[in-house]
Design a protein around this motif. Structure first.
Motif, PDB file in Angstrom:
ATOM      1  N   LEU A 161     103.903  10.238  92.040  1.00  6.33           N
ATOM      2  CA  LEU A 161     103.650  11.365  92.936  1.00  6.33           C
ATOM      3  C   LEU A 161     104.938  11.822  93.611  1.00  6.33           C
ATOM      4  O   LEU A 161     105.194  13.020  93.716  1.00  6.33           O
ATOM      5  N   THR A 162     105.754  10.871  94.047  1.00  6.48           N
ATOM      6  CA  THR A 162     106.995  11.209  94.715  1.00  6.48           C
ATOM      7  C   THR A 162     107.942  11.938  93.769  1.00  6.48           C
ATOM      8  O   THR A 162     108.553  12.938  94.139  1.00  6.48           O
ATOM      9  N   GLU A 163     108.079  11.451  92.542  1.00  3.21           N
ATOM     10  CA  GLU A 163     108.953  12.105  91.571  1.00  3.21           C
ATOM     11  C   GLU A 163     108.467  13.514  91.253  1.00  3.21           C
ATOM     12  O   GLU A 163     109.255  14.462  91.204  1.00  3.21           O
ATOM     13  N   GLU A 164     107.175  13.663  91.047  1.00  3.20           N
ATOM     14  CA  GLU A 164     106.596  14.979  90.735  1.00  3.20           C
ATOM     15  C   GLU A 164     106.800  15.926  91.910  1.00  3.20           C
ATOM     16  O   GLU A 164     107.190  17.078  91.739  1.00  3.20           O
ATOM     17  N   THR A 165     106.570  15.431  93.120  1.00  6.00           N
ATOM     18  CA  THR A 165     106.736  16.252  94.312  1.00  6.00           C
ATOM     19  C   THR A 165     108.195  16.663  94.480  1.00  6.00           C
ATOM     20  O   THR A 165     108.494  17.827  94.737  1.00  6.00           O
ATOM     21  N   ARG A 166     109.103  15.716  94.321  1.00  9.92           N
ATOM     22  CA  ARG A 166     110.529  16.006  94.470  1.00  9.92           C
ATOM     23  C   ARG A 166     110.975  17.059  93.445  1.00  9.92           C
ATOM     24  O   ARG A 166     111.709  17.979  93.756  1.00  9.92           O
ATOM     25  N   ARG A 167     110.493  16.927  92.218  1.00  7.76           N
ATOM     26  CA  ARG A 167     110.858  17.878  91.171  1.00  7.76           C
ATOM     27  C   ARG A 167     110.319  19.275  91.498  1.00  7.76           C
ATOM     28  O   ARG A 167     111.012  20.275  91.340  1.00  7.76           O
ATOM     29  N   LEU A 168     109.069  19.343  91.977  1.00  6.29           N
ATOM     30  CA  LEU A 168     108.478  20.637  92.313  1.00  6.29           C
ATOM     31  C   LEU A 168     109.202  21.309  93.472  1.00  6.29           C
ATOM     32  O   LEU A 168     109.389  22.518  93.477  1.00  6.29           O
ATOM     33  N   LEU A 169     109.609  20.508  94.459  1.00  9.81           N
ATOM     34  CA  LEU A 169     110.200  21.072  95.668  1.00  9.81           C
ATOM     35  C   LEU A 169     111.700  21.312  95.559  1.00  9.81           C
ATOM     36  O   LEU A 169     112.293  21.913  96.450  1.00  9.81           O
ATOM     37  N   SER A 170     112.324  20.888  94.483  1.00  7.43           N
ATOM     38  CA  SER A 170     113.783  20.969  94.368  1.00  7.43           C
ATOM     39  C   SER A 170     114.313  22.412  94.389  1.00  7.43           C
ATOM     40  O   SER A 170     115.472  22.627  94.711  1.00  7.43           O
ATOM     41  N   CYS A 171     113.485  23.387  94.082  1.00 12.52           N
ATOM     42  CA  CYS A 171     113.937  24.778  94.065  1.00 12.52           C
ATOM     43  C   CYS A 171     113.959  25.395  95.468  1.00 12.52           C
ATOM     44  O   CYS A 171     114.446  26.507  95.640  1.00 12.52           O
ATOM     45  N   LEU A 172     113.447  24.685  96.468  1.00 12.32           N
ATOM     46  CA  LEU A 172     113.378  25.218  97.830  1.00 12.32           C
ATOM     47  C   LEU A 172     114.533  24.697  98.671  1.00 12.32           C
ATOM     48  O   LEU A 172     115.107  23.645  98.384  1.00 12.32           O
ATOM     49  N   ASP A 173     114.843  25.428  99.761  1.00 10.52           N
ATOM     50  CA  ASP A 173     115.880  24.925 100.667  1.00 10.52           C
ATOM     51  C   ASP A 173     115.318  23.735 101.456  1.00 10.52           C
ATOM     52  O   ASP A 173     114.117  23.455 101.434  1.00 10.52           O
ATOM     53  N   GLN A 174     116.187  23.027 102.146  1.00 11.54           N
ATOM     54  CA  GLN A 174     115.826  21.775 102.810  1.00 11.54           C
ATOM     55  C   GLN A 174     114.688  21.952 103.818  1.00 11.54           C
ATOM     56  O   GLN A 174     113.768  21.146 103.866  1.00 11.54           O
ATOM     57  N   LYS A 175     114.737  23.010 104.606  1.00 17.85           N
ATOM     58  CA  LYS A 175     113.708  23.236 105.623  1.00 17.85           C
ATOM     59  C   LYS A 175     112.339  23.469 104.973  1.00 17.85           C
ATOM     60  O   LYS A 175     111.330  22.926 105.413  1.00 17.85           O
ATOM     61  N   ASP A 176     112.318  24.265 103.899  1.00 14.99           N
ATOM     62  CA  ASP A 176     111.055  24.523 103.205  1.00 14.99           C
ATOM     63  C   ASP A 176     110.546  23.269 102.504  1.00 14.99           C
ATOM     64  O   ASP A 176     109.339  23.025 102.458  1.00 14.99           O
ATOM     65  N   GLN A 177     111.440  22.462 101.971  1.00 15.53           N
ATOM     66  CA  GLN A 177     111.029  21.196 101.357  1.00 15.53           C
ATOM     67  C   GLN A 177     110.348  20.312 102.394  1.00 15.53           C
ATOM     68  O   GLN A 177     109.313  19.708 102.117  1.00 15.53           O
ATOM     69  N   GLU A 178     110.921  20.251 103.596  1.00 16.22           N
ATOM     70  CA  GLU A 178     110.321  19.447 104.660  1.00 16.22           C
ATOM     71  C   GLU A 178     108.941  19.982 105.030  1.00 16.22           C
ATOM     72  O   GLU A 178     107.999  19.215 105.229  1.00 16.22           O
ATOM     73  N   LEU A 179     108.810  21.324 105.114  1.00 16.73           N
ATOM     74  CA  LEU A 179     107.516  21.938 105.425  1.00 16.73           C
ATOM     75  C   LEU A 179     106.461  21.544 104.392  1.00 16.73           C
ATOM     76  O   LEU A 179     105.361  21.108 104.737  1.00 16.73           O
ATOM     77  N   PHE A 180     106.786  21.725 103.111  1.00 16.24           N
ATOM     78  CA  PHE A 180     105.839  21.407 102.046  1.00 16.24           C
ATOM     79  C   PHE A 180     105.471  19.935 102.080  1.00 16.24           C
ATOM     80  O   PHE A 180     104.296  19.578 101.939  1.00 16.24           O
ATOM     81  N   PHE A 181     106.455  19.094 102.254  1.00 15.11           N
ATOM     82  CA  PHE A 181     106.189  17.654 102.258  1.00 15.11           C
ATOM     83  C   PHE A 181     105.266  17.279 103.407  1.00 15.11           C
ATOM     84  O   PHE A 181     104.288  16.547 103.216  1.00 15.11           O
ATOM     85  N   ARG A 182     105.550  17.797 104.599  1.00 21.78           N
ATOM     86  CA  ARG A 182     104.740  17.436 105.762  1.00 21.78           C
ATOM     87  C   ARG A 182     103.324  18.014 105.681  1.00 21.78           C
ATOM     88  O   ARG A 182     102.359  17.348 106.048  1.00 21.78           O
TER      89      ARG A 182
END
Length: 183
Positions: A119-140
């Motif tokens: 799940l973590t690898e899949e999530t990281r791969r999906l979110l890699s196209c976003l900037d850091q702030k948006d990645q944090e938003l999606f993750f949270r």
């Protein structure tokens, strides 16, 4: 009426069994490959997940829009989401076991670790196209399932701004996924 590539969506929308049988025959192998890749730690869940996918296709065919993409990609999206949901449920189930089943939990710790890693690898791969702030938003919001009001307060933005950023991120990920599939 016999289902084929040109009329199976119409048959599905009319709730004709021939439509779903065509989907099973034509796209079943493709969808099973998607599910099996994500559920490597839970091979006994693949068949049940496939049933849920076909039920999802049957129940939500009204939301399919030919103008937005192909049926194959739409069905693949349902398969990906259903398999990820199944992984999450399995992870939660393994985490909430009683003390009487402690030995079983220790044996399943490897499976739980593999599920979390996948799940973590899949999530990281999906979110890699976003900037850091948006990645944090999606993750949270989507992974840790935090309350959007709390997240927006802590990150110093309005809830409306948070939802706008989430929607833009979804669109960006969707576009990149479509490009990756050669659309």
């Amino acid at each position: 009426m016999k289902a084929n590539e040109t009329n199976f969506i119409t048959l599905l929308r009319k709730r004709k069994e021939e439509g779903i049988l065509y989907v099973i025959d034509t796209y079943g192998g493709y969808l099973r490959a998607i599910v099996a890749r994500r559920l490597t730690a839970l091979p006994d869940q693949v068949d049940e997940c496939m049933n849920d996918i076909f039920l999802g296709i049957w129940n939500h065919i009204g939301s399919f829009d030919e103008a937005k993409g192909s049926f194959k990609n739409w069905a693949a999206g349902i398969a990906r989401l259903e398999s990820i949901d199944r992984l999450r449920r399995a992870g939660r189930k393994l985490q909430t076991v009683s003390l009487d089943a402690l030995e079983l939990v220790q044996e399943d710790a490897g499976i739980l670790e593999l599920v979390e890693k996948e799940l973590t690898e899949e999530t990281r791969r999906l979110l890699s196209c976003l900037d850091q702030k948006d990645q944090e938003l999606f993750f949270r919001i989507y992974v840790e399932e935090e309350d959007p009001r709390q997240v927006s307060r802590e990150m110093g933005m309005t809830r409306g701004n948070l939802y706008v950023r989430l929607n833009r991120g979804k669109k960006k990920m969707r576009l990149l996924a479509e490009k990756g599939r050669g659309m």
